[in-house]
Write an enzyme that holds these catalytic residues in place. Sequence first.
Site, PDB file in Angstrom:
ATOM      1  N   ASP A 143       1.333   0.982   1.078  1.00 52.22           N
ATOM      2  CA  ASP A 143       1.085   0.299  -0.214  1.00 52.22           C
ATOM      3  C   ASP A 143       0.087   1.059  -1.077  1.00 52.22           C
ATOM      4  O   ASP A 143       0.324   1.294  -2.265  1.00 52.22           O
ATOM      5  CB  ASP A 143       0.717  -1.189  -0.039  1.00 52.22           C
ATOM      6  CG  ASP A 143      -0.532  -1.481   0.770  1.00 52.22           C
ATOM      7  OD1 ASP A 143      -1.109  -0.538   1.372  1.00 52.22           O
ATOM      8  OD2 ASP A 143      -0.950  -2.664   0.791  1.00 52.22           O
ATOM      9  N   SER A 180     -16.627 -24.763   4.430  1.00 56.59           N
ATOM     10  CA  SER A 180     -15.588 -24.286   5.339  1.00 56.59           C
ATOM     11  C   SER A 180     -15.591 -25.201   6.550  1.00 56.59           C
ATOM     12  O   SER A 180     -16.556 -25.217   7.324  1.00 56.59           O
ATOM     13  CB  SER A 180     -15.878 -22.847   5.772  1.00 56.59           C
ATOM     14  OG  SER A 180     -15.154 -22.573   6.955  1.00 56.59           O
ATOM     15  N   ASP A 203      -0.826  -7.553   0.795  1.00 55.78           N
ATOM     16  CA  ASP A 203      -1.128  -8.870   1.374  1.00 55.78           C
ATOM     17  C   ASP A 203      -1.269  -9.933   0.287  1.00 55.78           C
ATOM     18  O   ASP A 203      -0.741 -11.038   0.404  1.00 55.78           O
ATOM     19  CB  ASP A 203      -2.426  -8.802   2.192  1.00 55.78           C
ATOM     20  CG  ASP A 203      -2.357  -7.754   3.285  1.00 55.78           C
ATOM     21  OD1 ASP A 203      -1.252  -7.281   3.590  1.00 55.78           O
ATOM     22  OD2 ASP A 203      -3.420  -7.399   3.825  1.00 55.78           O
ATOM     23  N   TYR A 263      -9.828   2.253   8.052  1.00 63.03           N
ATOM     24  CA  TYR A 263      -8.857   2.030   6.974  1.00 63.03           C
ATOM     25  C   TYR A 263      -9.240   2.879   5.760  1.00 63.03           C
ATOM     26  O   TYR A 263      -8.424   3.613   5.198  1.00 63.03           O
ATOM     27  CB  TYR A 263      -8.854   0.545   6.598  1.00 63.03           C
ATOM     28  CG  TYR A 263      -7.797   0.158   5.587  1.00 63.03           C
ATOM     29  CD1 TYR A 263      -6.585  -0.381   6.000  1.00 63.03           C
ATOM     30  CD2 TYR A 263      -8.003   0.331   4.220  1.00 63.03           C
ATOM     31  CE1 TYR A 263      -5.606  -0.735   5.095  1.00 63.03           C
ATOM     32  CE2 TYR A 263      -7.043  -0.013   3.296  1.00 63.03           C
ATOM     33  CZ  TYR A 263      -5.839  -0.557   3.734  1.00 63.03           C
ATOM     34  OH  TYR A 263      -4.875  -0.893   2.815  1.00 63.03           O
TER      35      TYR A 263
HETATM   36  C1  GLA Z   1      -4.011  -4.228   5.429  1.00 67.37           C
HETATM   37  C2  GLA Z   1      -4.191  -4.068   3.922  1.00 67.37           C
HETATM   38  C3  GLA Z   1      -2.855  -3.838   3.219  1.00 67.37           C
HETATM   39  C4  GLA Z   1      -2.050  -2.738   3.882  1.00 67.37           C
HETATM   40  C5  GLA Z   1      -2.014  -2.931   5.403  1.00 67.37           C
HETATM   41  C6  GLA Z   1      -1.379  -1.765   6.095  1.00 67.37           C
HETATM   42  O1  GLA Z   1      -3.321  -5.403   5.722  1.00 67.37           O
HETATM   43  O2  GLA Z   1      -4.814  -5.204   3.372  1.00 67.37           O
HETATM   44  O3  GLA Z   1      -3.068  -3.547   1.858  1.00 67.37           O
HETATM   45  O4  GLA Z   1      -2.530  -1.471   3.532  1.00 67.37           O
HETATM   46  O5  GLA Z   1      -3.308  -3.114   5.953  1.00 67.37           O
HETATM   47  O6  GLA Z   1      -0.054  -1.663   5.720  1.00 67.37           O
END
Ligand code: GLA
Length: 371
Positions: free
Chosen positions: A23, A55, A156, A206
């Site tokens: 993405d 929460s 997401d 990430y």
């Molecule tokens: C996480 C991120 C998404 C995407 C996935 C891997 O969920 O929030 O934007 O990059 O990892 O596909």
Amino acid sequence: MNAKKTITSKAPGRINIIGDHTDYNNGFVMPAAIDLHTTFTFTLNESESTCKIESIDMNDIYEFDLKELGKGKSWQKYIDGILFQLQENGYKISGFDAVFSGTVPLGSGLSSSASLEASFLNGLNTLFNLGINPLKMVQMSQLAEHYVGVKCGIMDQFVSFMGKKDHALLLNCATNKYELIPIDLKDYTFLLINSNVSHSLASSEYNTRRETCERSLEKIKKILPVQTLSDLKVSDLETIEKSLNETEYKRVSHVVHENDNVHQTKQAFTEGNLTKVGKLLYKGHKSISQNYEVSCPELDFIIDFCKNEKEILGARMMGGGFGGCALVLIRKTEVDSFIDRISESYSAKFDFQCSPIHIKLGNGATIINQN
Ligand code: GLA
């Protein structure tokens, strides 16, 4: 009696059938919203800027003033992130109280944070009649996640807003155009196996993956006329190999093949060919594990275990990686006995349990109650 305005809003978590780490490379993804949600109930409290959010699951209350945002800790940062986005985009709101809880398991790679952002923002949009369009809300929610520290792509949040029951989304992240793909699994189902490895490495690794992709793109641009890694075809890989170091080449190679996997999976669903879907899931896992290197021994164990099961067509890790869930395409009648087998082998190997999560494909963000 002058009843205070109340809104209840819910937004789902997601699975990703295929297309991971594409993405933010302007590529293709195929996520689906699920029937697990975060649900907020809001009430206007008639103050100018005092807010209180509870929460239920965390047994925690966040009280703050809209004029002094940014003091939140843990889950409260997502709240701050959304409210900063409203502020930056010039949307005016006043004091409110809210209570929320969720059924999306935290830290399991099912995007509980995106479901929180989508439910919270969609609820505020209705409560204060802000008139923000869905795509703008998706983008604001993505930036709220960046505020918390993960430079995520758009997948997401997009599917949490736009998902549709019994469908996946085929999203082109370069244009934000999407197609709804009907998902008919016939005698099969998607079962999730949570590795129960919480992805603590996820945010730093990430962001590193993302930087490596950006650096690789700059090098590739010197030899090929491309704007993004997703402009590359499988046949370009040979041309670019020498201009990248080994790690960069592996990352780029994953992105290029994974985009292709998304298109092939769409084709397989269109043909009703679930065997082919399954093979693509295994193929995607191999690439994300060996080339993108965001899997972990526990997830690899689950996928290898699946390969020896006759009634499983395919499986892969999903999402950011380093833990979370595996997605398993399995014959419905085999689900219970498979869970017994994998649970036993997994705990014998790792000394802790994996756990099944049963899901159905559901709708995106909705307002379920207002008065
Ligand atoms: C996480 C991120 C998404 C995407 C996935 C891997 O969920 O929030 O934007 O990059 O990892 O596909």
